[in-house]
Design a protein around this motif. Structure first.
Motif, PDB file in Angstrom:
ATOM      1  N   GLY A   1       0.790  -1.227   0.000  1.00 51.41           N
ATOM      2  CA  GLY A   1       0.000   0.000   0.000  1.00 51.41           C
ATOM      3  C   GLY A   1       0.822   1.276   0.000  1.00 51.41           C
ATOM      4  O   GLY A   1       0.287   2.358   0.235  1.00 51.41           O
ATOM      5  N   LEU A   2       2.130   1.175  -0.266  1.00 48.94           N
ATOM      6  CA  LEU A   2       2.987   2.351  -0.225  1.00 48.94           C
ATOM      7  C   LEU A   2       3.996   2.287  -1.370  1.00 48.94           C
ATOM      8  O   LEU A   2       4.807   1.364  -1.435  1.00 48.94           O
ATOM      9  N   THR A   3       3.942   3.264  -2.255  1.00 51.20           N
ATOM     10  CA  THR A   3       4.929   3.323  -3.335  1.00 51.20           C
ATOM     11  C   THR A   3       6.224   3.941  -2.815  1.00 51.20           C
ATOM     12  O   THR A   3       6.239   4.601  -1.774  1.00 51.20           O
ATOM     13  N   ARG A   4       7.297   3.756  -3.580  1.00 47.50           N
ATOM     14  CA  ARG A   4       8.568   4.405  -3.224  1.00 47.50           C
ATOM     15  C   ARG A   4       8.397   5.917  -3.179  1.00 47.50           C
ATOM     16  O   ARG A   4       8.957   6.593  -2.314  1.00 47.50           O
ATOM     17  N   SER A   5       7.645   6.452  -4.133  1.00 52.01           N
ATOM     18  CA  SER A   5       7.453   7.908  -4.176  1.00 52.01           C
ATOM     19  C   SER A   5       6.746   8.413  -2.931  1.00 52.01           C
ATOM     20  O   SER A   5       7.100   9.465  -2.392  1.00 52.01           O
ATOM     21  N   ALA A   6       5.735   7.679  -2.482  1.00 55.33           N
ATOM     22  CA  ALA A   6       5.023   8.078  -1.266  1.00 55.33           C
ATOM     23  C   ALA A   6       5.938   7.989  -0.050  1.00 55.33           C
ATOM     24  O   ALA A   6       5.948   8.887   0.807  1.00 55.33           O
ATOM     25  N   HIS A   7       6.728   6.915   0.036  1.00 58.28           N
ATOM     26  CA  HIS A   7       7.653   6.779   1.153  1.00 58.28           C
ATOM     27  C   HIS A   7       8.689   7.899   1.130  1.00 58.28           C
ATOM     28  O   HIS A   7       9.059   8.451   2.180  1.00 58.28           O
ATOM     29  N   ALA A   8       9.145   8.275  -0.061  1.00 58.04           N
ATOM     30  CA  ALA A   8      10.115   9.369  -0.188  1.00 58.04           C
ATOM     31  C   ALA A   8       9.551  10.673   0.352  1.00 58.04           C
ATOM     32  O   ALA A   8      10.269  11.459   0.972  1.00 58.04           O
ATOM     33  N   VAL A   9       8.264  10.916   0.127  1.00 57.78           N
ATOM     34  CA  VAL A   9       7.613  12.120   0.659  1.00 57.78           C
ATOM     35  C   VAL A   9       7.633  12.087   2.184  1.00 57.78           C
ATOM     36  O   VAL A   9       7.934  13.093   2.833  1.00 57.78           O
ATOM     37  N   ARG A  10       7.333  10.939   2.763  1.00 56.18           N
ATOM     38  CA  ARG A  10       7.390  10.821   4.227  1.00 56.18           C
ATOM     39  C   ARG A  10       8.791  11.123   4.748  1.00 56.18           C
ATOM     40  O   ARG A  10       8.958  11.854   5.732  1.00 56.18           O
ATOM     41  N   LEU A  11       9.795  10.536   4.099  1.00 54.85           N
ATOM     42  CA  LEU A  11      11.177  10.764   4.527  1.00 54.85           C
ATOM     43  C   LEU A  11      11.572  12.234   4.393  1.00 54.85           C
ATOM     44  O   LEU A  11      12.233  12.797   5.267  1.00 54.85           O
ATOM     45  N   ALA A  12      11.165  12.849   3.303  1.00 53.52           N
ATOM     46  CA  ALA A  12      11.494  14.262   3.092  1.00 53.52           C
ATOM     47  C   ALA A  12      10.819  15.134   4.139  1.00 53.52           C
ATOM     48  O   ALA A  12      11.432  16.073   4.659  1.00 53.52           O
ATOM     49  N   TYR A  13       9.578  14.831   4.464  1.00 49.96           N
ATOM     50  CA  TYR A  13       8.878  15.618   5.478  1.00 49.96           C
ATOM     51  C   TYR A  13       9.565  15.481   6.836  1.00 49.96           C
ATOM     52  O   TYR A  13       9.719  16.465   7.573  1.00 49.96           O
ATOM     53  N   GLU A  14       9.997  14.272   7.163  1.00 50.88           N
ATOM     54  CA  GLU A  14      10.731  14.079   8.415  1.00 50.88           C
ATOM     55  C   GLU A  14      12.000  14.931   8.431  1.00 50.88           C
ATOM     56  O   GLU A  14      12.415  15.421   9.476  1.00 50.88           O
ATOM     57  N   GLN A  15      12.602  15.124   7.272  1.00 48.66           N
ATOM     58  CA  GLN A  15      13.838  15.901   7.176  1.00 48.66           C
ATOM     59  C   GLN A  15      13.588  17.400   7.241  1.00 48.66           C
ATOM     60  O   GLN A  15      14.301  18.114   7.949  1.00 48.66           O
ATOM     61  N   VAL A  16      12.599  17.908   6.499  1.00 48.06           N
ATOM     62  CA  VAL A  16      12.445  19.368   6.367  1.00 48.06           C
ATOM     63  C   VAL A  16      11.367  19.963   7.261  1.00 48.06           C
ATOM     64  O   VAL A  16      11.387  21.161   7.523  1.00 48.06           O
ATOM     65  N   GLY A  17      10.398  19.172   7.681  1.00 46.21           N
ATOM     66  CA  GLY A  17       9.318  19.692   8.517  1.00 46.21           C
ATOM     67  C   GLY A  17       8.378  20.609   7.745  1.00 46.21           C
ATOM     68  O   GLY A  17       8.373  20.624   6.512  1.00 46.21           O
ATOM     69  N   PRO A  18       7.591  21.414   8.471  1.00 46.31           N
ATOM     70  CA  PRO A  18       6.610  22.280   7.822  1.00 46.31           C
ATOM     71  C   PRO A  18       7.261  23.483   7.139  1.00 46.31           C
ATOM     72  O   PRO A  18       8.402  23.833   7.429  1.00 46.31           O
ATOM     73  N   GLY A  19       6.499  24.090   6.229  1.00 48.43           N
ATOM     74  CA  GLY A  19       6.909  25.343   5.612  1.00 48.43           C
ATOM     75  C   GLY A  19       7.698  25.238   4.324  1.00 48.43           C
ATOM     76  O   GLY A  19       8.125  26.246   3.779  1.00 48.43           O
ATOM     77  N   ALA A  20       7.893  24.038   3.810  1.00 43.61           N
ATOM     78  CA  ALA A  20       8.670  23.854   2.583  1.00 43.61           C
ATOM     79  C   ALA A  20       7.817  24.133   1.348  1.00 43.61           C
ATOM     80  O   ALA A  20       6.589  24.193   1.414  1.00 43.61           O
ATOM     81  N   LEU A  21       8.493  24.278   0.226  1.00 43.48           N
ATOM     82  CA  LEU A  21       7.836  24.282  -1.080  1.00 43.48           C
ATOM     83  C   LEU A  21       8.021  22.884  -1.653  1.00 43.48           C
ATOM     84  O   LEU A  21       9.147  22.379  -1.721  1.00 43.48           O
ATOM     85  N   TRP A  22       6.930  22.256  -2.039  1.00 44.13           N
ATOM     86  CA  TRP A  22       6.936  20.896  -2.558  1.00 44.13           C
ATOM     87  C   TRP A  22       6.680  20.952  -4.057  1.00 44.13           C
ATOM     88  O   TRP A  22       5.715  21.583  -4.495  1.00 44.13           O
ATOM     89  N   VAL A  23       7.536  20.283  -4.832  1.00 44.20           N
ATOM     90  CA  VAL A  23       7.429  20.317  -6.289  1.00 44.20           C
ATOM     91  C   VAL A  23       7.303  18.881  -6.787  1.00 44.20           C
ATOM     92  O   VAL A  23       8.276  18.121  -6.772  1.00 44.20           O
ATOM     93  N   ILE A  24       6.094  18.531  -7.192  1.00 44.28           N
ATOM     94  CA  ILE A  24       5.799  17.152  -7.597  1.00 44.28           C
ATOM     95  C   ILE A  24       5.412  17.151  -9.065  1.00 44.28           C
ATOM     96  O   ILE A  24       4.381  17.712  -9.443  1.00 44.28           O
ATOM     97  N   GLY A  25       6.259  16.533  -9.886  1.00 39.76           N
ATOM     98  CA  GLY A  25       6.028  16.535 -11.323  1.00 39.76           C
ATOM     99  C   GLY A  25       5.946  15.159 -11.934  1.00 39.76           C
ATOM    100  O   GLY A  25       5.750  15.028 -13.134  1.00 39.76           O
ATOM    101  N   ASN A  26       6.092  14.135 -11.122  1.00 42.00           N
ATOM    102  CA  ASN A  26       6.152  12.797 -11.680  1.00 42.00           C
ATOM    103  C   ASN A  26       5.088  11.863 -11.098  1.00 42.00           C
ATOM    104  O   ASN A  26       4.352  11.244 -11.853  1.00 42.00           O
ATOM    105  N   ALA A  27       5.047  11.745  -9.801  1.00 39.00           N
ATOM    106  CA  ALA A  27       4.284  10.665  -9.167  1.00 39.00           C
ATOM    107  C   ALA A  27       3.015  11.154  -8.475  1.00 39.00           C
ATOM    108  O   ALA A  27       3.087  11.837  -7.452  1.00 39.00           O
ATOM    109  N   PRO A  28       1.845  10.788  -9.000  1.00 37.96           N
ATOM    110  CA  PRO A  28       0.604  11.117  -8.300  1.00 37.96           C
ATOM    111  C   PRO A  28       0.581  10.587  -6.874  1.00 37.96           C
ATOM    112  O   PRO A  28       0.039  11.232  -5.976  1.00 37.96           O
ATOM    113  N   THR A  29       1.211   9.421  -6.627  1.00 36.68           N
ATOM    114  CA  THR A  29       1.202   8.867  -5.267  1.00 36.68           C
ATOM    115  C   THR A  29       2.006   9.737  -4.304  1.00 36.68           C
ATOM    116  O   THR A  29       1.706   9.780  -3.112  1.00 36.68           O
TER     117      THR A  29
END
Length: 195
Positions: free
Chosen positions: A97-125
């Protein structure tokens, strides 16, 4: 630092503006629309993009104040000039139930926290996963491409009420997502305008 614009880009914008009137758009909206149209040589983006000037103004300020930029894939990051990006796809794993792209988003959020600019151009997940987090983004550029999940994920982004740049069709991709962010990077701040 002022950006040096190559004569080919100048001529390309001249030709684009001869075919597409963007003069009615407010400044940042115009910058994003034009850079996206330019990146894809697709005039239809002018009517396909969904964005709000007030959201862009806040995101522009956050970006120029140093807010982190997170991308879903390295190809998006490669297209963003003059700024380091965070991409955790290499560290991510897929699971039930978890794609690599979705897991990468979780990891990135753990790293940067709130207030970032997110640029998603490839993976709907990746976009879908971001919407489940309490990321409090400065902006979400949600322009994933594809026939499966892209339209739905972008509609969910718009329904979320988060500050966003999206589009209504299946179109999108790394180049246009990077272009939208670059438009904000290249647009001068009020201090630069006074120089």
């Amino acid at each position: 630092m002022n950006r040096v614009v190559h004569p080919i880009e100048v001529e390309s914008y001249r030709r684009m503006r001869a075919r597409l009137d963007t003069s009615h758009f407010p400044p940042l909206t115009r910058a994003v629309v034009e850079r996206v149209v330019h990146s894809a040589a697709d005039l239809d983006y002018a009517g396909d993009l969904v964005l709000d000037e007030a959201d862009l103004e806040k995101a522009h300020a956050a970006l120029h104040a140093g807010a982190p930029v997170v991308v879903d894939v390295e190809m998006v990051g490669a297209g963003i000039t003059r700024r380091e990006t965070v991409c955790r796809l290499k560290d991510a794993e897929s699971g039930p139930g978890l794609t690599r792209s979705a897991h990468a988003v979780r990891l990135a959020y753990e790293q940067v926290g709130p207030g970032a600019l997110w640029v998603i151009g490839n993976a709907p997940t990746a976009l879908e996963e971001l919407l489940t987090l309490d990321a409090d983004p400065a902006l979400v550029i949600g322009l994933p491409v594809g026939f499966v999940g892209a339209v739905e994920s972008k509609a969910a982004l718009r329904e979320s009420g988060l500050p966003a740049v999206s589009n209504v069709s299946e179109k999108g991709g790394s180049a246009v997502a990077a272009a939208a962010l670059n438009a904000l990077l290249y647009h001068p701040t009020s201090a630069e305008e006074k120089l």
